[in-house]
Design a protein around this motif. Sequence first.
Motif, short mmCIF file in Angstrom:
data_model
loop_
_atom_site.label_atom_id
_atom_site.label_comp_id
_atom_site.label_asym_id
_atom_site.label_seq_id
_atom_site.Cartn_x
_atom_site.Cartn_y
_atom_site.Cartn_z
N GLU A 1 1.25 -1.50 0.23
CA GLU A 1 -0.07 0.12 0.58
C GLU A 1 0.61 1.25 -0.19
OE1 GLU A 1 -3.52 2.20 2.61
OE2 GLU A 1 -3.28 -0.34 2.67
N ILE A 2 -0.12 1.96 -0.39
CA ILE A 2 1.26 3.32 -0.74
C ILE A 2 1.36 4.47 0.72
CG2 ILE A 2 1.35 5.64 -2.34
CD1 ILE A 2 2.88 3.52 -3.57
N TYR A 3 1.99 4.65 1.69
CA TYR A 3 2.78 4.96 2.63
C TYR A 3 3.06 6.21 2.93
CZ TYR A 3 0.76 4.99 7.59
OH TYR A 3 0.69 5.52 9.03
N ALA A 4 4.56 5.09 2.68
CA ALA A 4 5.74 6.52 2.95
C ALA A 4 5.32 7.45 1.45
CB ALA A 4 6.56 6.38 3.53
N LEU A 5 5.40 6.67 0.31
CA LEU A 5 5.65 7.03 -0.78
C LEU A 5 4.48 8.61 -0.75
CD1 LEU A 5 7.17 7.30 -3.51
CD2 LEU A 5 5.12 5.91 -4.40
N ALA A 6 3.76 8.51 -0.42
CA ALA A 6 2.18 9.66 -0.09
C ALA A 6 2.93 10.81 0.41
CB ALA A 6 0.78 9.31 -0.02
N CYS A 7 3.65 10.12 1.29
CA CYS A 7 4.14 11.56 2.41
C CYS A 7 5.44 11.93 0.95
CB CYS A 7 5.25 11.49 3.05
SG CYS A 7 3.94 11.02 4.94
N ILE A 8 6.16 11.50 0.54
CA ILE A 8 7.66 12.16 -0.48
C ILE A 8 6.37 13.01 -1.35
CG2 ILE A 8 8.71 11.42 -1.83
CD1 ILE A 8 9.68 8.87 -0.54
N ILE A 9 5.64 12.30 -1.84
CA ILE A 9 4.83 13.36 -3.22
C ILE A 9 3.96 14.56 -2.57
CG2 ILE A 9 2.44 13.43 -4.09
CD1 ILE A 9 3.09 10.43 -4.94
N GLY A 10 3.72 14.53 -1.80
CA GLY A 10 3.21 15.49 -0.63
C GLY A 10 4.45 16.43 -0.06
N GLY A 11 5.63 15.81 0.06
CA GLY A 11 6.65 16.30 0.13
C GLY A 11 7.22 16.89 -1.41
N ILE A 12 7.20 16.90 -2.43
CA ILE A 12 7.52 17.78 -3.62
C ILE A 12 6.81 18.67 -3.83
CG2 ILE A 12 8.03 16.96 -5.88
CD1 ILE A 12 9.17 14.34 -4.78
N ALA A 13 5.51 17.97 -3.41
CA ALA A 13 4.88 19.64 -3.88
C ALA A 13 5.00 20.17 -2.91
CB ALA A 13 3.01 18.38 -3.77
N GLY B 1 2.15 24.50 2.59
CA GLY B 1 1.68 23.48 3.97
C GLY B 1 0.53 22.58 3.06
N LEU B 2 -0.44 23.30 2.88
CA LEU B 2 -1.99 23.07 2.70
C LEU B 2 -1.42 21.97 1.17
CD1 LEU B 2 -4.14 26.25 3.19
CD2 LEU B 2 -3.96 24.12 4.55
N MET B 3 -1.19 21.96 0.59
CA MET B 3 -0.95 21.39 -0.38
C MET B 3 -0.11 20.72 -0.52
SD MET B 3 -2.36 23.57 -2.96
CE MET B 3 -2.10 22.37 -4.49
N CYS B 4 1.10 20.40 0.55
CA CYS B 4 1.62 19.31 0.95
C CYS B 4 0.75 18.57 0.96
CB CYS B 4 2.19 19.24 1.67
SG CYS B 4 3.10 17.98 2.34
N GLY B 5 -0.99 18.55 2.17
CA GLY B 5 -1.21 17.60 3.30
C GLY B 5 -2.62 17.29 2.21
N LEU B 6 -2.88 18.48 0.97
CA LEU B 6 -3.20 17.56 0.28
C LEU B 6 -3.78 16.86 -0.74
CD1 LEU B 6 -6.71 18.43 -1.07
CD2 LEU B 6 -6.12 19.91 -2.38
N PHE B 7 -1.75 16.56 -0.90
CA PHE B 7 -1.29 15.98 -2.05
C PHE B 7 -1.15 14.32 -1.58
CE2 PHE B 7 -0.89 18.98 -5.17
CZ PHE B 7 -0.35 17.75 -5.74
N VAL B 8 -0.61 14.76 -0.43
CA VAL B 8 -0.87 13.02 0.36
C VAL B 8 -2.84 12.44 0.73
CG1 VAL B 8 -0.51 12.39 2.84
CG2 VAL B 8 1.08 13.66 2.11
N ILE B 9 -3.31 13.10 0.96
CA ILE B 9 -4.43 13.01 1.50
C ILE B 9 -5.34 12.37 -0.33
CG2 ILE B 9 -7.03 12.84 1.90
CD1 ILE B 9 -6.24 15.54 3.86
#
Length: 202
Positions: free
Chosen positions: A146-158, A173-181
């Motif tokens: 399952e995509i988990y830590a990778l979601a955080c990396i995607i959010g960090g890049i955003a 920060g809001l965009m980061c959280g949105l991309f993680v979700i």
Amino acid sequence: MFIQILDFIGTFAFAISGIRLASAKHFDLLGAYCVGLTTAIGGGTMRDLLLSQPPFWMTNSFYLICTGFALIWVIIFRKFLIKQENTWFLFDTIGLALFAVVGIEKTLAAGFPFWTAIIMGTMTGAGGGVFRDVFINEVPLIFRKEIYALACIIGGIAYFICYKIGMGNIASGLMCGLFVIISRILAVHYKIHLPTLKGDNE
């Protein structure tokens, strides 16, 4: 203040996710509290130690109190939470997103480069879940498909992209959280996952 708000909401959400899983395993109240607390503070503790800072929960009792409220919340609404399988996913995803943002912000504030901030954001978001899964005798979610830590990396890049194009810390920060979700929801809904390694006998 923005980071504190995210930190508090993330603590409550992660504590609920940990306590909810502990209740499904029939832990007693103290055991469930410990699982919830570890889920909430585990990743941030590792982050602060690596950043040579005092662990955040050692200077503010709110996190211990917040976990207590999360335990009461689960006790009151336990029948609803246990029946609804998606409630664990919801609270876990919210906590993951908010803690990823907090980890990035705190690392940048400490003067570290963006690549370090993305790693620390991922650790802050996913670290507590590793402790939680070990405590309840499950294979940690970040080691499964399952995509988990990778979601955080995607959010960090955003976050990095938004910050570089001139958006402020709050908007980034809001965009980061949105991309993680979004990453988590899309990955689960469409069953997107990373390829797994095969054993020699497979």
